[in-house]
Scaffold this motif. Structure first.
Motif, PDB file in Angstrom:
ATOM      1  N   TYR A 210      -2.563 -38.149  16.229  1.00 54.95           N
ATOM      2  CA  TYR A 210      -2.296 -38.620  14.861  1.00 54.95           C
ATOM      3  C   TYR A 210      -3.237 -39.748  14.433  1.00 54.95           C
ATOM      4  N   PHE A 211      -4.077 -40.198  15.378  1.00 51.72           N
ATOM      5  CA  PHE A 211      -5.146 -41.139  15.002  1.00 51.72           C
ATOM      6  C   PHE A 211      -6.410 -40.368  14.622  1.00 51.72           C
ATOM      7  N   SER A 212      -6.528 -39.138  15.150  1.00 57.70           N
ATOM      8  CA  SER A 212      -7.799 -38.431  14.984  1.00 57.70           C
ATOM      9  C   SER A 212      -7.625 -37.101  14.256  1.00 57.70           C
ATOM     10  N   SER A 213      -7.374 -36.040  14.985  1.00 58.89           N
ATOM     11  CA  SER A 213      -7.385 -34.719  14.334  1.00 58.89           C
ATOM     12  C   SER A 213      -6.246 -34.552  13.324  1.00 58.89           C
ATOM     13  N   LYS A 214      -5.098 -35.137  13.609  1.00 57.77           N
ATOM     14  CA  LYS A 214      -3.959 -34.977  12.689  1.00 57.77           C
ATOM     15  C   LYS A 214      -3.780 -36.250  11.853  1.00 57.77           C
ATOM     16  N   PHE A 215      -4.824 -36.567  11.103  1.00 58.02           N
ATOM     17  CA  PHE A 215      -4.870 -37.868  10.419  1.00 58.02           C
ATOM     18  C   PHE A 215      -4.261 -37.852   9.019  1.00 58.02           C
ATOM     19  N   GLY A 216      -3.704 -36.725   8.611  1.00 53.21           N
ATOM     20  CA  GLY A 216      -3.296 -36.537   7.218  1.00 53.21           C
ATOM     21  C   GLY A 216      -2.320 -37.578   6.686  1.00 53.21           C
ATOM     22  N   ASN A 217      -2.332 -37.686   5.358  1.00 53.05           N
ATOM     23  CA  ASN A 217      -1.365 -38.540   4.664  1.00 53.05           C
ATOM     24  C   ASN A 217      -0.095 -37.711   4.472  1.00 53.05           C
ATOM     25  N   ALA A 218       1.012 -38.224   4.959  1.00 57.59           N
ATOM     26  CA  ALA A 218       2.244 -37.429   4.962  1.00 57.59           C
ATOM     27  C   ALA A 218       2.693 -37.025   3.561  1.00 57.59           C
ATOM     28  N   SER A 219       2.131 -37.628   2.530  1.00 53.65           N
ATOM     29  CA  SER A 219       2.512 -37.261   1.162  1.00 53.65           C
ATOM     30  C   SER A 219       1.654 -36.122   0.604  1.00 53.65           C
ATOM     31  N   SER A 220       0.564 -35.780   1.299  1.00 54.40           N
ATOM     32  CA  SER A 220      -0.337 -34.753   0.766  1.00 54.40           C
ATOM     33  C   SER A 220       0.272 -33.364   0.895  1.00 54.40           C
ATOM     34  N   LEU A 221      -0.095 -32.492  -0.060  1.00 53.80           N
ATOM     35  CA  LEU A 221       0.503 -31.158  -0.086  1.00 53.80           C
ATOM     36  C   LEU A 221      -0.164 -30.177   0.878  1.00 53.80           C
ATOM     37  N   HIS A 222      -1.422 -30.460   1.251  1.00 58.06           N
ATOM     38  CA  HIS A 222      -2.155 -29.509   2.100  1.00 58.06           C
ATOM     39  C   HIS A 222      -1.690 -29.566   3.554  1.00 58.06           C
ATOM     40  N   SER A 223      -2.332 -28.711   4.355  1.00 57.34           N
ATOM     41  CA  SER A 223      -1.864 -28.567   5.741  1.00 57.34           C
ATOM     42  C   SER A 223      -1.980 -29.866   6.544  1.00 57.34           C
ATOM     43  N   PHE A 224      -3.012 -30.675   6.227  1.00 53.83           N
ATOM     44  CA  PHE A 224      -3.162 -31.955   6.938  1.00 53.83           C
ATOM     45  C   PHE A 224      -1.941 -32.844   6.659  1.00 53.83           C
ATOM     46  N   GLY A 225      -1.567 -32.866   5.396  1.00 53.06           N
ATOM     47  CA  GLY A 225      -0.403 -33.659   5.000  1.00 53.06           C
ATOM     48  C   GLY A 225       0.879 -33.120   5.617  1.00 53.06           C
ATOM     49  N   ARG A 226       0.988 -31.806   5.624  1.00 54.92           N
ATOM     50  CA  ARG A 226       2.222 -31.204   6.145  1.00 54.92           C
ATOM     51  C   ARG A 226       2.412 -31.500   7.634  1.00 54.92           C
ATOM     52  N   GLU A 227       1.297 -31.434   8.413  1.00 52.47           N
ATOM     53  CA  GLU A 227       1.496 -31.689   9.856  1.00 52.47           C
ATOM     54  C   GLU A 227       1.892 -33.153  10.096  1.00 52.47           C
ATOM     55  N   ALA A 228       1.412 -34.028   9.219  1.00 49.30           N
ATOM     56  CA  ALA A 228       1.818 -35.441   9.344  1.00 49.30           C
ATOM     57  C   ALA A 228       3.281 -35.601   8.941  1.00 49.30           C
ATOM     58  N   SER A 229       3.674 -35.002   7.823  1.00 53.42           N
ATOM     59  CA  SER A 229       5.050 -35.215   7.356  1.00 53.42           C
ATOM     60  C   SER A 229       6.048 -34.529   8.282  1.00 53.42           C
ATOM     61  N   GLU A 230       5.634 -33.412   8.884  1.00 60.36           N
ATOM     62  CA  GLU A 230       6.539 -32.770   9.848  1.00 60.36           C
ATOM     63  C   GLU A 230       6.746 -33.672  11.074  1.00 60.36           C
ATOM     64  N   ALA A 231       5.666 -34.331  11.491  1.00 64.65           N
ATOM     65  CA  ALA A 231       5.768 -35.236  12.643  1.00 64.65           C
ATOM     66  C   ALA A 231       6.675 -36.418  12.311  1.00 64.65           C
ATOM     67  N   VAL A 232       6.556 -36.918  11.082  1.00 67.42           N
ATOM     68  CA  VAL A 232       7.402 -38.036  10.654  1.00 67.42           C
ATOM     69  C   VAL A 232       8.870 -37.613  10.699  1.00 67.42           C
TER      70      VAL A 232
END
Lengths: 396, 123
Positions: free
Chosen positions: A25-47
């Motif tokens: 979550y520091f590197s490859s899964k760096f997405g903003n949990a509020s974003s709608l795209h897949s990067f955001g989704r993997e972050a928000s799912e982790a949260v």
């Protein structure tokens, strides 16, 4: 030099497993949990997965957990957030031995027109539930009593206090920063409405915490902005921190019983042997205390000197609270349990962790008495009588 | 927080203990604040021949106590009294601002010991 860490109430090392879970979550899964795209989704799912893990310890709904920047923010939010709903002139009850994150927030509210009652404690540091009941007034909006004291380790009678709060319809907050993952913290058993947590106290990362808010509790947000955390705590989520918090909670819950059994054994040996040192005593309750806390006073010496002598020998300890180690005032907690200033100066907190061993404790028990003895040799006071008869002089 | 020199003296303080039959003793400090210092002087022909201290306090209090004994040994009373709290802090390579009062404790102890010595001499 070998080093022994006995200051786990200040902070703990990050668990390796926890670190591994955080890394992506520091590197490859760096997405903003509020974003709608897949990067955001993997972050928000982790949260959300982490939220469930924290909720599992509290036995509450995941939707009742709100992530914060740490314990201090959670405590500030609980007090100010409730105060803001109700408006000025209202009344808050707390104890006189709270952590400064609660105490100074209460004093700030007092300065801003709220009334605060600071309840006394007995010699073990217990708040008397009937004192709480007597202090409740018509305009009391909040009761805040810590779960376990950060200095002396005493576990407060929350169930009873919580029952009283509920009967009287007053919101009940507890600072659970030292207790979470060390002793059971099921919010329905404790009858609490708000519970503050900090991840770095139980092998999680620093800079992340949470406030549990019981469904239906009316509370204002502290931070306004983009509406994160369902509008209750704005600010882009600290995703790696939250992931670490979740992982540490899961691990902590799984290991709680075993770890606490081991630490109680080490703690009690530490207490038993240390009390053989002349003019020493244990602060806090002998049994109703955190599994990892041993807090002593040694007459005729000063705590900072003892900490530094222990540090010279690789043993990391504290006088009581890491936060106030740069202040000259003795601990407010020790004064409130009835110690004199000169007694309160000679304090030592040893707080254990899951990685401490029997052998380490044995080593500490060999080193500690010698350091106390060395300081007593330097001290002008060889007996309590000498200390008592010394008349302080004025300093400019 | 503390200089290496202070820590060295804190670890191995010089001249700690009592002097029996001291010519002057200074007892100063405040036990409520957590720092008390006793300073013992042995004086001959107005020169400080020996000096010892006992201190209840933090590392800064013990360090400043130790260094003043080194600074005044062999000096005349008048020279010794010229040592200021700034001199002590300087000799230690600085003190944290919150601990500056510890160096004052040392100079106050010396003043009190000299006063005691002069008082005894009159009799």
């Amino acid at each position: 030099m070998r080093r022994i860490y006995l200051d786990h109430s200040a902070t703990t090392p990050l668990d390796r497993e926890v670190l591994e879970e955080m890394k992506p979550y520091f590197s490859s899964k760096f997405g903003n949990a509020s974003s709608l795209h897949s990067f955001g989704r993997e972050a928000s799912e982790a949260v959300e997965r982490s939220r469930e893990k924290v909720a599992a310890v509290l036995k509450c709904k995941p939707s009742e957990v709100f992530f914060t920047s740490g314990g201090t923010e959670a405590d500030n939010w609980a007090l100010k957030g409730i105060a803001l709903v109700e408006g000025r002139n209202k009344h808050i009850i707390t104890s006189s031995i709270e952590h400064h994150a609660v105490l100074h927030t209460a004093q700030y509210l007092e300065k801003n027109g709220y009334k605060v009652t600071y309840l006394p404690v007995d010699r073990y540091g217990f708040v008397n539930p009937s004192d709480v009941e007597d202090a409740i007034k018509k305009d009391t909006i909040l009761i805040s009593v810590m779960h376990a004291n950060n200095e002396i380790g005493t576990i407060e009678p929350l169930e009873e206090i919580g029952r009283i709060a509920r009967e009287r319809g007053v919101c009940f907050h507890t600072d659970g920063i030292q207790s979470f993952c060390k002793i059971p913290a099921e919010v329905d058993k404790l009858n609490v409405d708000l519970f503050s947590i900090s991840a770095h106290k139980f092998y999680g990362p620093k800079g992340i915490g949470a406030l549990y808010i019981r469904e239906g509790t009316k509370i204002e947000p502290l931070l306004h902005g983009g509406g994160h955390e369902r509008g209750m705590r704005s600010g882009t989520e600290n995703v790696p921190g939250i992931v670490g918090f979740g992982a540490a909670s899961e691990l902590g819950l799984k290991r709680m019983e075993k770890d606490s059994e081991k630490m109680i054994m080490l703690r009690d040996r530490l207490i038993k042997e240390t009390l053989k040192i002349e003019d020493s005593w244990l602060n806090g309750h002998p049994v109703k205390r955190l599994p990892n806390n041993a807090h002593f006073c040694f007459g005729l010496i000063e705590g900072e000197s003892l900490i530094l002598y222990l540090d010279e020998r690789g043993i990391a300890a504290s006088t009581g609270s890491a936060c106030s180690s740069k202040s000259l005032e003795p601990s407010h907690v020790l004064l409130r349990i009835g110690l004199k200033h000169e007694e309160a100066h000679g304090s030592l907190r040893l707080s254990l962790g899951r990685e401490n061993t029997k052998e380490e404790i044995g080593h500490v028990l060999e080193v500690l008495p010698k350091q106390v003895e060395k300081l007593r040799a330097i001290s002008p006071f060889k007996t309590k009588k000498q200390l008592a008869s010394f008349k302080s002089t004025e300093e400019d | 927080m503390y200089s290496e020199k202070l820590m060295k003296l804190f670890r191995k303080p010089h001249n700690f203990g009592k002097i029996k039959n001291a010519d002057g003793v200074g007892k100063v400090g405040n036990k409520i604040c957590g720092d008390v210092m006793y300073l013992y002087l042995k004086v001959k022909d107005n020169v400080i021949k020996d000096v010892k201290f006992e201190t209840f306090g933090c590392a800064a209090a013990i360090g400043t106590s130790s260094i003043i004994t080194d600074m005044i040994k062999g000096k005349t009373i008048e020279e010794a009294l010229k040592v200021s709290k700034e001199d002590i802090a300087g000799e230690l390579g600085g003190l944290p601002p919150i601990k500056m009062h510890c160096s004052l404790l040392a100079t106050e102890a010396l003043k009190a010991a000299v006063k005691d010595y002069k008082g005894k001499k009159k009799h």
